[in-house]
Enzyme design. Structure first.
Site, mmCIF file in Angstrom:
data_model
loop_
_atom_site.group_PDB
_atom_site.id
_atom_site.type_symbol
_atom_site.label_atom_id
_atom_site.label_comp_id
_atom_site.label_asym_id
_atom_site.label_seq_id
_atom_site.Cartn_x
_atom_site.Cartn_y
_atom_site.Cartn_z
ATOM 1 N N ASP A 144 0.860 -1.182 0.000
ATOM 2 C CA ASP A 144 0.000 0.000 0.000
ATOM 3 C C ASP A 144 0.898 1.234 0.000
ATOM 4 O O ASP A 144 1.420 1.635 1.042
ATOM 5 C CB ASP A 144 -0.922 0.019 1.228
ATOM 6 C CG ASP A 144 -2.003 -1.065 1.170
ATOM 7 O OD1 ASP A 144 -1.790 -2.091 0.483
ATOM 8 O OD2 ASP A 144 -3.051 -0.887 1.819
ATOM 9 N N LYS A 207 -6.866 3.355 -3.503
ATOM 10 C CA LYS A 207 -7.265 3.385 -2.094
ATOM 11 C C LYS A 207 -7.410 4.828 -1.668
ATOM 12 O O LYS A 207 -6.620 5.681 -2.062
ATOM 13 C CB LYS A 207 -6.189 2.652 -1.285
ATOM 14 C CG LYS A 207 -6.341 2.706 0.223
ATOM 15 C CD LYS A 207 -5.292 1.808 0.901
ATOM 16 C CE LYS A 207 -5.230 2.066 2.398
ATOM 17 N NZ LYS A 207 -4.170 1.279 3.071
ATOM 18 N N LYS A 243 -10.301 0.383 -2.558
ATOM 19 C CA LYS A 243 -10.241 0.195 -1.108
ATOM 20 C C LYS A 243 -10.476 1.504 -0.383
ATOM 21 O O LYS A 243 -9.605 2.361 -0.340
ATOM 22 C CB LYS A 243 -8.865 -0.384 -0.716
ATOM 23 C CG LYS A 243 -8.683 -0.547 0.800
ATOM 24 C CD LYS A 243 -7.334 -1.167 1.149
ATOM 25 C CE LYS A 243 -7.079 -1.110 2.658
ATOM 26 N NZ LYS A 243 -5.733 -1.593 3.019
#
Lengths: 307, 476
Positions: A144, A207, A243
């Protein structure tokens, strides 16, 4: 795509995306929030939401013990009910990857690691790449990363793009989630541009947030991400995951997000491979609602385990 | 994985349906002298109740009651005192909102999501808003001491039964008039529940009278010599007949009639929101909306993209049981209206337009029509000119802003229009040139009690809502 042939072409492309009307976007999420999900649909949605969680601990005070406890919770969210699904992944800092990897063993639960000078991203590219490689070599299944919001806000889209491409290179086969930190991009037009920029640069997932900046994930921002992945697949054939992270703490909210996924990107995204919740508190509320649905009674928080 | 939404029906138990209903005259429910008629649920064709038909005699009694209440009570009461009753009614509407919403959806066929989240909250909002004006009329800009007309005869349509009642009754009462209101014959139930609310609020007898029935009852009301003011919302055809009836009398009239609104999408529009606005513009309330955006004008350069997105969005609309909380599009209000929608859709096909309907399964019983879009429509097609009053969208294209204006204005109607663009200056340029009473920018079908509403040309005259809406109920 022609969009990435030069900094000017990239800029033209991103600024040529249709704008977002703030009022209309927020009104749409408000309408979607009125869906009434009951009985069998609710049971299905609760289990799906559990299976989509990236169970997260990203604190300075994280220890091996804390991470192991979290991994145990991930494998067996509800010790009282073996039919309860596992979560999708554990999300930790790079130095905790090896511990998590070992604790999760062959459970099939992924280890996601934040990287690239998370959460601010204020470091040199060399350090960001080394951070990524550290996590990958420790066994991370997913990275991430954070984008350089400063570069984005100053209009240097090429720099943001190049960094994502470089990190993607350092990831190799490891899945790359790109955190845009939408709370710092502020406008919905920026969120849409950052989504396309990340996807063009090779993101496997986009995300919303680090969870360290307020506001974190919101429904309107997530709606824009969902529209972006839908339109990106139409344009390129490639599917990208979404996400939302931070701030989603109740089962009720999680179900609203799933409704939004269903009615925006479509049911192809109703799968842990394509949609995740970055959350820590959410899991226990999902478990509580799940138990309530099957037993008809609410139990107190002491009937659900701490992470 | 498919996300199936389990049925989520709103309970009917909150509604206490009687087998038959009378008229509401002088504060009491009385029998009508005409033939009883049935009110059916358009979603199931189930008979909900028998309604009384008001004859000319019944109308006469109602007008007499309204006159008595006007001279003896309501016109002598201070504005502040009238406001107390209106505020009380508004609060009771809020308290009984669920009951009103369920009954409205049962009787009209509209989804509970709309009656619950749009109709009933707006009904309360209109009463609150006009309650606030009741003691401030001398500041309203209609003279130093504006006076009510007296007795208002009001006729409302079946598409927003309660909301149209609120648009009529709230300003009339705030200004000091008393009323005789006739709801549409297919949707009288919530008006009679409103009559109960008037009783509950201790509204003086005769201030609000409700007579049920069809065209003849309406004709008797409009023609009655005891009426000082006529207010009508409905079709242009009936509106013209009313104008003829009152011509040469001292009655004042406001008419809110049909529409064929253009919803204009420019190439720089926020497309995702524009698609929502197109859907809301024509499929809200099954398209039974006089200001519906029934003509979509799309700039040719984004035509393909808009149509692709629109069809994809239409495929997610949920059609079915109006009482299911997840229903987006409910039932067509009556067999008669369904026949008209079918007929005009067939004309559209026969004239060469291409028809596409959202893939959906329609219930076996009741009156249903799938959300439909016609492409390849030109100004010469009947479906581009006539009001269909159903979930049917006609799509036309344009090349320049000037052409968009020309096409938008090329209609006998002029109730509303929508403009979708990111360019603020263009919104203002368009709004200046569109001959429509309401112009929405980057939204559609938004209503608010503070905003006036009304038409140009065959869409009627007079304004309802806002400060402007007071004028219709004041003699000055």
């Amino acid at each position: 795509m022609d969009a990435v042939t030069s900094p000017a072409a990239l800029r033209r492309f991103l600024h040529g995306l249709p704008g977002v009307d703030q009022v209309g976007c927020e009104a749409r999420t408000a309408t979607l929030s009125t869906r009434s999900i009951k009985t069998t649909s609710k049971a299905w949605a609760l289990d799906l939401a559990i299976s989509m969680i990236d169970l997260t601990t990203l604190e300075g005070q994280d220890t091996h013990g804390k991470v192991r406890a979290l991994c145990a919770k991930a494998r067996q969210p509800d010790p009282a009910d073996p039919t309860c699904p596992q979560v999708a992944a554990i999300c930790v800092y790079p130095d905790m990857v090896a511990v998590a990897k070992q604790a999760l063993g062959a459970s099939g639960i992924n280890v996601a690691s934040v990287a690239t000078a998370f959460p601010s991203g204020r470091s040199s590219l060399a350090i960001k790449l080394q951070d990524t490689r550290d996590a990958v070599s420790a066994g991370a299944d997913e990275i991430d990363m954070v984008i350089d919001r400063g570069a984005f806000l100053s209009g240097d889209y090429q720099r943001v793009y190049d960094e994502i491409v470089a990190v993607k290179g350092a990831c190799g086969q490891t899945h790359l989630k790109v955190i845009m930190e939408t709370g710092e991009l502020v406008t919905y037009d920026n969120v849409r541009r950052a989504s396309w920029l990340s996807m063009l640069a090779g993101a496997d997932f986009i995300k919303t947030s680090t969870g360290k900046v307020q506001p974190a994930a919101t429904m309107p921002v997530t709606l824009i991400l969902l529209e972006a992945v839908r339109d990106f697949r139409d344009a390129t054939g490639r599917m990208v995951g979404v996400k939302p992270a931070g701030g989603i703490s109740t089962a009720k909210d999680a179900i609203k997000y799933l409704v939004m996924v269903n009615e925006t990107a479509g049911d192809d995204w109703l799968d842990p491979h394509w949609f995740r919740f970055g959350a820590s508190r959410l899991l226990n509320d999902l478990l509580m609602q799940r138990t309530k649905l099957s037993t008809g009674r609410y139990s107190g928080p002491d009937y659900f385990t701490l992470d | 994985m498919a996300f199936e939404y389990a049925p989520a029906p709103e309970s009917r138990s909150v509604v206490d349906l009687r087998s038959s209903y009378g008229l509401f005259v002088n504060g009491e429910f009385v029998d009508g002298s005409g033939h009883a008629f049935k009110s059916v649920s358009p979603a199931t064709e189930e008979v909900l109740a028998e309604m009384a038909e008001a004859t000319a005699d019944d109308v006469d009694k109602a007008v007499a009651a309204a006159r008595r209440a006007y001279t003896r009570t309501w016109s002598k009461m201070s504005g502040a005192e009238r406001a107390k009753y209106l505020y009380r009614i508004a609060r009771i509407i809020q308290e009984r909102s669920r009951e009103l919403a369920v009954l409205e959806s049962l009787d009209n066929g509209k989804p509970i999501r709309e009656s619950r989240d749009v109709d009933v909250p707006l009904v309360a909002a209109y009463f609150f808003y006009y309650a606030g004006w009741a003691d401030k009329l001398h500041h309203s800009g209609f003279g130093a001491d504006p006076q009510p007309h007296g007795v208002a005869g009001q006729i409302i349509p079946w598409n927003f039964p309660l909301l149209m009642l609120a648009w009529k009754i709230a300003p009339a009462l705030a200004c000091g008039n008393t009323v005789v209101l006739k709801p549409a014959e297919t949707t009288s139930l919530t008006a009679l529940l409103f009559a109960e609310i008037c009783q509950q609020a201790d509204l003086p007898s005769g201030v609000v009278n409700i007579v049920t029935g069809a065209g003849e009852t309406g004709q008797a009301l409009v023609a009655h010599p005891g009426i000082d003011k006529v207010a009508f919302t409905g079709s242009t055809e009936v509106g013209k007949a009313i104008a003829r009836t009152v011509a040469g009398t001292s009655k004042s009239v406001t008419l809110e009639l049909g529409g064929k609104a253009a919803n204009i999408v420019f190439d720089d529009a926020p497309l995702d929101q524009a698609v929502e606005g197109i859907v809301n513009g024509i499929f809200f309330n099954q398209g039974h909306v006089c200001c519906a955006g029934s003509r979509l004008l799309v700039q040719e350069s984004v035509y393909d993209e808009v149509l692709m997105r629109l069809k994809r969005r239409m495929a997610t609309l949920r059609i079915g049981d109006p009482l299911d909380k997840n229903t987006d599009v409910g039932a067509i209000n009556s067999a008669e209206q369904l026949a008209r929608i079918r007929e005009l859709s067939e004309v559209g096909e026969a004239e060469g337009a291409e028809r596409w309907s959202a893939p959906c399964k329609l219930p076996d019983r009741g009156f249903w029509f799938a959300p439909t879009v016609f492409t390849g429509v030109t100004q010469a097609h009947r479906i581009a000119r006539e009001e269909i009053f159903g979930p049917v969208l006609s799509v036309l294209t344009f090349r320049t802003p000037a052409e968009a204006i020309e096409k938008a204005n090329n209609t006998p109607y002029g109730l509303s229009a929508g403009v979708w663009t990111d360019k603020g200056s263009r919104i203002l340029w368009m709004a200046d040139r569109l001959r429509a009473g309401v112009v929405w920018a980057n939204t559609f079908n938004r209503f608010d009690p503070t905003s006036p509403f009304g038409g140009y040309k065959e869409s009627g005259y007079g304004r309802e809502g806002g400060r402007h809406g007071l004028e219709a109920y004041l003699a000055h």
